[in-house]
Design a protein around this motif. Sequence first.
Motif, mmCIF file in Angstrom:
data_model
loop_
_atom_site.group_PDB
_atom_site.id
_atom_site.type_symbol
_atom_site.label_atom_id
_atom_site.label_comp_id
_atom_site.label_asym_id
_atom_site.label_seq_id
_atom_site.Cartn_x
_atom_site.Cartn_y
_atom_site.Cartn_z
ATOM 1 N N LEU A 265 25.582 12.827 21.012
ATOM 2 C CA LEU A 265 26.018 11.437 21.051
ATOM 3 C C LEU A 265 25.163 10.569 20.128
ATOM 4 C CD1 LEU A 265 26.635 11.222 24.890
ATOM 5 C CD2 LEU A 265 28.389 10.919 23.132
ATOM 6 N N LEU A 266 23.859 10.729 20.198
ATOM 7 C CA LEU A 266 22.994 9.940 19.331
ATOM 8 C C LEU A 266 23.091 10.404 17.880
ATOM 9 C CD1 LEU A 266 19.730 9.415 21.416
ATOM 10 C CD2 LEU A 266 21.498 7.750 20.877
ATOM 11 N N GLY B 167 35.602 16.751 20.810
ATOM 12 C CA GLY B 167 35.539 15.919 22.011
ATOM 13 C C GLY B 167 35.105 14.520 21.621
ATOM 14 N N THR B 168 35.919 13.520 21.919
ATOM 15 C CA THR B 168 35.580 12.159 21.521
ATOM 16 C C THR B 168 34.312 11.702 22.226
ATOM 17 O OG1 THR B 168 36.834 11.070 23.281
ATOM 18 C CG2 THR B 168 38.036 11.640 21.263
ATOM 19 N N THR B 169 33.673 10.713 21.622
ATOM 20 C CA THR B 169 32.482 10.142 22.232
ATOM 21 C C THR B 169 32.762 9.673 23.651
ATOM 22 O OG1 THR B 169 31.488 9.500 20.128
ATOM 23 C CG2 THR B 169 30.851 8.215 22.061
ATOM 24 N N GLN B 170 33.945 9.107 23.857
ATOM 25 C CA GLN B 170 34.281 8.586 25.187
ATOM 26 C C GLN B 170 34.397 9.715 26.208
ATOM 27 O OE1 GLN B 170 35.716 7.531 22.248
ATOM 28 N NE2 GLN B 170 34.410 5.715 22.320
ATOM 29 N N ILE B 171 35.017 10.810 25.815
ATOM 30 C CA ILE B 171 35.126 11.953 26.728
ATOM 31 C C ILE B 171 33.752 12.563 26.991
ATOM 32 C CG2 ILE B 171 36.050 14.285 26.981
ATOM 33 C CD1 ILE B 171 38.093 12.061 27.431
ATOM 34 N N LEU B 172 32.930 12.660 25.953
ATOM 35 C CA LEU B 172 31.597 13.218 26.136
ATOM 36 C C LEU B 172 30.755 12.341 27.048
ATOM 37 C CD1 LEU B 172 30.751 14.517 22.545
ATOM 38 C CD2 LEU B 172 31.425 15.846 24.549
ATOM 39 N N ARG B 173 30.985 11.042 27.005
ATOM 40 C CA ARG B 173 30.263 10.161 27.933
ATOM 41 C C ARG B 173 30.759 10.369 29.358
ATOM 42 N NH1 ARG B 173 29.919 5.136 23.777
ATOM 43 N NH2 ARG B 173 27.859 5.644 22.934
ATOM 44 N N ASN B 174 32.038 10.632 29.512
ATOM 45 C CA ASN B 174 32.522 11.000 30.852
ATOM 46 C C ASN B 174 31.816 12.258 31.350
ATOM 47 O OD1 ASN B 174 34.334 8.902 30.993
ATOM 48 N ND2 ASN B 174 36.134 10.131 30.556
ATOM 49 N N VAL B 175 31.726 13.245 30.464
ATOM 50 C CA VAL B 175 31.086 14.514 30.827
ATOM 51 C C VAL B 175 29.615 14.289 31.167
ATOM 52 C CG1 VAL B 175 30.415 16.782 29.960
ATOM 53 C CG2 VAL B 175 32.699 15.895 29.473
ATOM 54 N N ALA B 176 28.924 13.493 30.347
ATOM 55 C CA ALA B 176 27.514 13.210 30.612
ATOM 56 C C ALA B 176 27.351 12.492 31.943
ATOM 57 C CB ALA B 176 26.918 12.369 29.482
ATOM 58 N N GLY B 177 28.240 11.537 32.205
ATOM 59 C CA GLY B 177 28.167 10.804 33.456
ATOM 60 C C GLY B 177 28.351 11.697 34.663
ATOM 61 N N GLU B 178 29.279 12.654 34.567
ATOM 62 C CA GLU B 178 29.593 13.508 35.707
ATOM 63 C C GLU B 178 28.632 14.686 35.847
ATOM 64 O OE1 GLU B 178 34.329 12.418 35.236
ATOM 65 O OE2 GLU B 178 33.670 14.498 34.970
ATOM 66 N N ARG B 179 28.332 15.369 34.733
ATOM 67 C CA ARG B 179 27.565 16.612 34.823
ATOM 68 C C ARG B 179 26.062 16.396 34.791
ATOM 69 N NH1 ARG B 179 31.052 20.606 30.805
ATOM 70 N NH2 ARG B 179 33.073 20.332 31.852
ATOM 71 N N ILE B 180 25.613 15.356 34.116
ATOM 72 C CA ILE B 180 24.172 15.104 34.044
ATOM 73 C C ILE B 180 23.746 14.097 35.103
ATOM 74 C CG2 ILE B 180 22.292 14.245 32.606
ATOM 75 C CD1 ILE B 180 23.832 15.199 30.166
ATOM 76 N N LEU B 181 24.493 12.998 35.195
ATOM 77 C CA LEU B 181 24.108 11.939 36.122
ATOM 78 C C LEU B 181 24.696 12.122 37.514
ATOM 79 C CD1 LEU B 181 24.444 8.871 33.714
ATOM 80 C CD2 LEU B 181 22.390 10.188 34.287
ATOM 81 N N GLY B 182 25.679 13.008 37.643
ATOM 82 C CA GLY B 182 26.246 13.279 38.959
ATOM 83 C C GLY B 182 27.189 12.217 39.468
ATOM 84 N N LEU B 183 27.762 11.421 38.571
ATOM 85 C CA LEU B 183 28.713 10.395 38.989
ATOM 86 C C LEU B 183 30.029 11.051 39.406
ATOM 87 C CD1 LEU B 183 28.019 7.737 36.220
ATOM 88 C CD2 LEU B 183 27.392 7.587 38.635
ATOM 89 N N PRO B 184 30.744 10.431 40.339
ATOM 90 C CA PRO B 184 31.985 11.052 40.833
ATOM 91 C C PRO B 184 33.091 10.992 39.800
ATOM 92 C CG PRO B 184 31.684 8.884 41.811
ATOM 93 C CD PRO B 184 30.430 9.178 41.055
#
Length: 660
Positions: free
Chosen positions: A590-591, A642-659
Amino acid sequence: MSIALSDEHEELAASLRKWAASLDALDAVRAAEGDADARFDTVWTAVEEMGVASIAVPESTGGGGGSLLDQAVALEACAYELVPGGLLGAAVGAIVTGRPGRHAVQAHPGGVLWDGGTAGVAPGVIGIDLSARHAATGEGVVLDESGRRTAVTLGAAEASGIARWCLDTAVEYAKVREQFGRPIGSFQAIKHLCAEMLETAEAVTAAAWDAACAADGDEEQWAFAVDVALATCFSGAVEVAKSCIQVLGGIGFTYEHDAHFYLRRAVSLRGLVGSGDEAAARLTAAAVAGVRRRVDVDLGGLDEPLRHDVRATAERIAALPEEERRAALVECGYQTPHWPAPYGLGADPVTQVVIDQELGRAGVTRPDLVIAGWAVPTILQHGTDAQRERFVRPSLLGDLTWCQLFSEPGSGSDLASLRTRATRVEGGWSLKGQKVWSSVAERADWAICLARTDAEVPQHKGITYFLVDMRSEGIDVRPLREITGEALFNEVFLDDVFVPDDCVVAEPGDGWRLARTTLANERVAMASARLGKSVERAVELAAAGLDPAGSARVGHAVALATVCGLLGVRTTLRALGGHGPGAESSVAKLLGVRSRQTSSALVVDLQGDAVATVGAIERDTPGISADVWEMLNTRCLSIAGGTTQILRNVAGERILGLPR
C-alpha cells in the motif's frame, strides 16, 4: 507492530507497558488540571525507581548500559500509556550528560533546547500537552547536533507509541460500537480509515526504529535516518490521533475520553523537534550528494559457515558471460534459493540474505521471473510430478514465458465472481469466456487460468486452476491500449479452448485456494538502497535547483521511499528471528504504491508548464516524455493485483480483526 523486533526488546516493551499502565498516569494528569507547578512526583518517583530514563546511560555512572534502541523501545512503551512528567527530556538529558537526572527539552528557534539541569522541569506553564510542563522562556543551551539527533530519535519513539495507542483504541472501538444494527468496523469507510491509520502507524514505527538503529553507525547515515524520522513520525502521529477521534465519533470529542491527551502530546512533540519540511529539504540535499539509507543486518555470526562458499559461487557466476549466468543461477539454486530442491535450496532466511549479499557484491542480477514467479510456486506446491518436470526448470531458464488469465471485465478484485466456464469433455475440459488485463499474453507460451467448473456450489468453491497452452486453437489475443498510448495489456478470448486433464493443478474446485498460494518458505530479501525510479528522477531534477517548497516535496518523497524499504528490512529481520511476516509486509504494498504514484506525479509537476507542450509520450525517450509516461503508467498500480480499496478491506479484516 512496535519498534521492538527481537524477543528481548519485545519482552522489555511488554514489561514496561504493563508497569506504565499500573501507574494510572492519566489519572495523575487529570488531577493536575490547572496546576502549572505540577511535577507528577508520584509518577516520577516510579520512573526513577525503574531507571526508565537512564537505560542508555553507562553503567559506570548509574545507568542501564543499553543502546539508544533500547531507550527508544522503552519510551515507545511508556508513551503508549502516556506517562507524564517529562520522560523524553530526562532521557535526552541523561544521554547528553552521561548520567541520570531530571531534565527538560523544549522548542527553540535555534534548535532543540535543553535546560541543562534539574530545576526547569515544571517552570509554571501549561501548554497543549497536559501531561508535561514546558518553559515559556528560552533559558538553557541549544543541543549540539548529536544531542538534537538524540532528541528527534527518542521523540520519534514517543510518536510511535502515541500512534500505536490511537490505532489500537480506534480499532477496538470499531469492533464493538454498533450503528444501524452492525459494528461500525464492518462499514467500508471506517475499515478504510483504520487501514490508513495502520499504514501511517507502520511508517512512523519503521522510521523511529531506524533512527534508533542508525545511532550506533556512520554519522552521515544517522543524520539521514533522523531526517527521515523527522519528516515522517511527528505529523504521522498527529494524523493518526486525529483519525482516532474521528472513529470514536462524539465520545472521542469529550474531555472525559483519553484520546485528546494523545493528540495533545503528538502536536506538542511535533512543535518540539523542528520542522518536517526543513528535514525534508536536508534529505533532498543529502540525496543529491549521493546519500542513501543503507541498513546493515547483523546475522549474529550465523553467516560465517556459509559466507566463503556462497561468495565463491557468486564470483564464479559473475565470471561467466552474461548469457550463461541465468543457467548457472538455476543450476546452483541461487535463482530461487527459497524454493525447495531440486529447483532451489529450501534456504532459510539467513542463507537467503547471504546469497543476496554476495550476488550483489559480485554484480550478479537475477532475471525477473515475472508471471512465472506466481505460476511456478503453485505448480511446485500443488502440481503433479509430471507437471513439475514439464514446467518448473524451463520456466526458471526463461524457455517458457507465462501470462495470467484471472481478471475478467466483470470480475476484477472480486475474483470469485468470474464467469469463464470450463465444461467437461473427453480427456479434459473446454474453456469459454473472456479475460482482461493480461500482460505479455501476446507472446506467452503458457497461462495460468481460473475458470468455473461448478455453478451449483458457492462461488469460491466452484473454481478450478488450469494451465493453458497459449498456442491452443480457440484463443484470440487482442491488444488493449492503455492511457499511456501503448498496449501493455491484452484481452484474451477463449472459444472452446481444450485443456487436457493433465493440465489441471490439484483437483477441480481447488482453484480459489490455489490462487492464493505462496510457498511456506517465503522469499526473504534486503531492500535496495535505491529510492525507486521516480524518486531518483526527482532527486536528479533537484540537483539542477529547486525553490525551498520544491526541495521539501522531493525530500518527503525520499522519506517515503526510504520508509518503504525499511518495512522490507523489518520483515526480513522478523524472518531471521524465526517469526512470520507482520503488518509490515502487508502495508509495504500500500505504501509502495503511494510512493510510486506520488513521486511520478511530483516529477511531472516539478517541470511546470513544459508538460503542456511535451510531444510524443514514450517511456524510452529521455526527459519529460518518459516522465509523463511513467506518471500515467503508475496509475495502474493502485488497481492491479487488487485495488488499494480492496487491499485496505483485507488489511482491516485480516490484520486489524475488523468484522466483515
